[in-house]
Design an enzyme around this catalytic site. Structure first.
Site, PDB file in Angstrom:
ATOM      1  N   GLY A  43       0.853  -1.184   0.000  1.00 23.40           N
ATOM      2  CA  GLY A  43       0.000   0.000   0.000  1.00 23.40           C
ATOM      3  C   GLY A  43       0.884   1.226   0.000  1.00 23.40           C
ATOM      4  N   ASP A 256       7.791   4.817  -3.539  1.00 25.33           N
ATOM      5  CA  ASP A 256       7.415   5.079  -2.152  1.00 25.33           C
ATOM      6  C   ASP A 256       8.649   5.221  -1.268  1.00 25.33           C
ATOM      7  OD1 ASP A 256       4.722   4.898  -2.876  1.00 25.33           O
ATOM      8  OD2 ASP A 256       4.720   2.730  -2.590  1.00 25.33           O
ATOM      9  N   ARG A 289      16.572  -4.837  -4.576  1.00 27.69           N
ATOM     10  CA  ARG A 289      16.117  -5.825  -3.602  1.00 27.69           C
ATOM     11  C   ARG A 289      14.667  -6.191  -3.863  1.00 27.69           C
ATOM     12  NH1 ARG A 289      19.937  -2.635  -2.110  1.00 27.69           N
ATOM     13  NH2 ARG A 289      21.580  -3.383  -0.714  1.00 27.69           N
TER      14      ARG A 289
END
Length: 309
Positions: A43, A256, A289
């Site tokens: 999210g 993000d 990653r």
């Protein structure tokens, strides 16, 4: 990195990501076999809160989850990451938001989001929380909540003397007064193109788009993936190149990571260029990653990610 700074209130979505690995994303009418599937906290709102907390930010998260196992998992993970989750509401009878994420071998991804409980967040509650708890800090939003939530947060941030940071992802139409409150407005190339009505596909066109958007927002950042990011505010404009990555593993949540890091540096009182520099390093760290939140740097881990020149 010095921890602390002004408080950061992140308002937005909390989803459980269902991540599948595929050679390439399926086209219309096509079926592909996935090599693996795993579940991971996600999210855009929760991602940005975790990214900021890992870098030492004083972060609270405002959102909604369902009264199900997924919601309980997301709350545990937020608390484990040091995020204040007291303002996360559990919605009875609603399922927690989820995202289906197809990650290609190239590291690129395609995402489908089912908002679920995220759309239970109300403008009244957001206004109350920001007025009570965000004074003098940062209020950070994304667009996986309904537009009226973004508008309410922008108004409440102004009234409480807080800096309003909006990551307009995914793109939605917003009123001019909401954009005018953004400091900065953070968008990628496609989102910048959607706002300006002109293609953005190079550093040069991003500079031009940033100049246009600066007429509508207090400051602007346009992220360019592997090319870094362009920024513009009343004091100037520039580009921060991204360092090279040996192998892109997964781009999920990299934007993000950028926003969370940018918020931490702004909360520490730095200028926009410095905040963008940290954001670029955080995004670069993340794409090397797996996953979203699991790929984010801890405080001190970005010193080895050399800034581009």
């Amino acid at each position: 990195m010095t921890a602390g700074g002004a408080p950061i209130t992140v308002i937005g979505s909390a989803n459980l990501d269902y991540i599948v690995r595929v050679p390439t994303a399926p086209g219309p009418g096509e079926t592909v076999l996935a090599g693996a599937m795993r579940k991971s906290p996600g999210g855009k709102g929760a991602n940005q809160a975790v990214a900021a907390a890992r870098l030492g930010g004083l972060v609270r998260f405002v959102g909604c989850v369902g009264d199900d196992d997924d919601g309980a998992l997301l709350l545990r993970e937020l608390r484990a990451e040091g995020v204040d989750s007291a303002e996360v509401e559990v919605i009875t009878g609603e399922h927690t938001g989820l995202a289906i994420v197809a990650v290609e071998d190239s590291g690129e991804n395609s995402i489908v989001v089912v908002p679920g409980a995220n759309f239970a967040l109300t403008a009244t509650r957001v206004t109350r929380v920001v007025r009570r708890r965000a004074g003098g800090g940062l209020v950070v939003l994304q667009a996986e909540v309904q537009p009226r939530i973004i508008a309410a947060a922008a108004t409440a941030a102004h009234e409480s003397g807080s800096r309003f940071v909006l990551n307009l992802a995914p793109f939605v139409e917003l009123d001019a007064d909401v954009l005018a409150a953004c400091d900065p407005l953070v968008v990628n190339e496609s989102e910048a193109a959607a706002i300006t009505g002109r293609p953005v596909g190079s550093v040069g066109s991003a500079h031009e788009a940033a100049r246009q958007l600066l007429e509508r927002a207090r400051s602007v950042v346009i992220t360019l993936g592997a090319r870094g990011a362009v920024w513009a505010d009343a004091d100037g404009a520039g580009v921060v190149p991204a360092p090279a990555v040996d192998r892109v593993v997964d781009t999920t949540g990299a934007g993000d990571a950028f926003v969370g890091a940018l918020a931490v540096r702004l909360a520490q009182g730095a200028g926009l260029r410095s905040a963008v520099e940290l954001g670029v390093r955080a995004g670069t760290y993340a794409v090397a990653r797996d996953g979203a939140q699991s790929s984010y740097a801890m405080s001190g881990e970005l010193v080895d990610v050399a800034a581009g020149s």
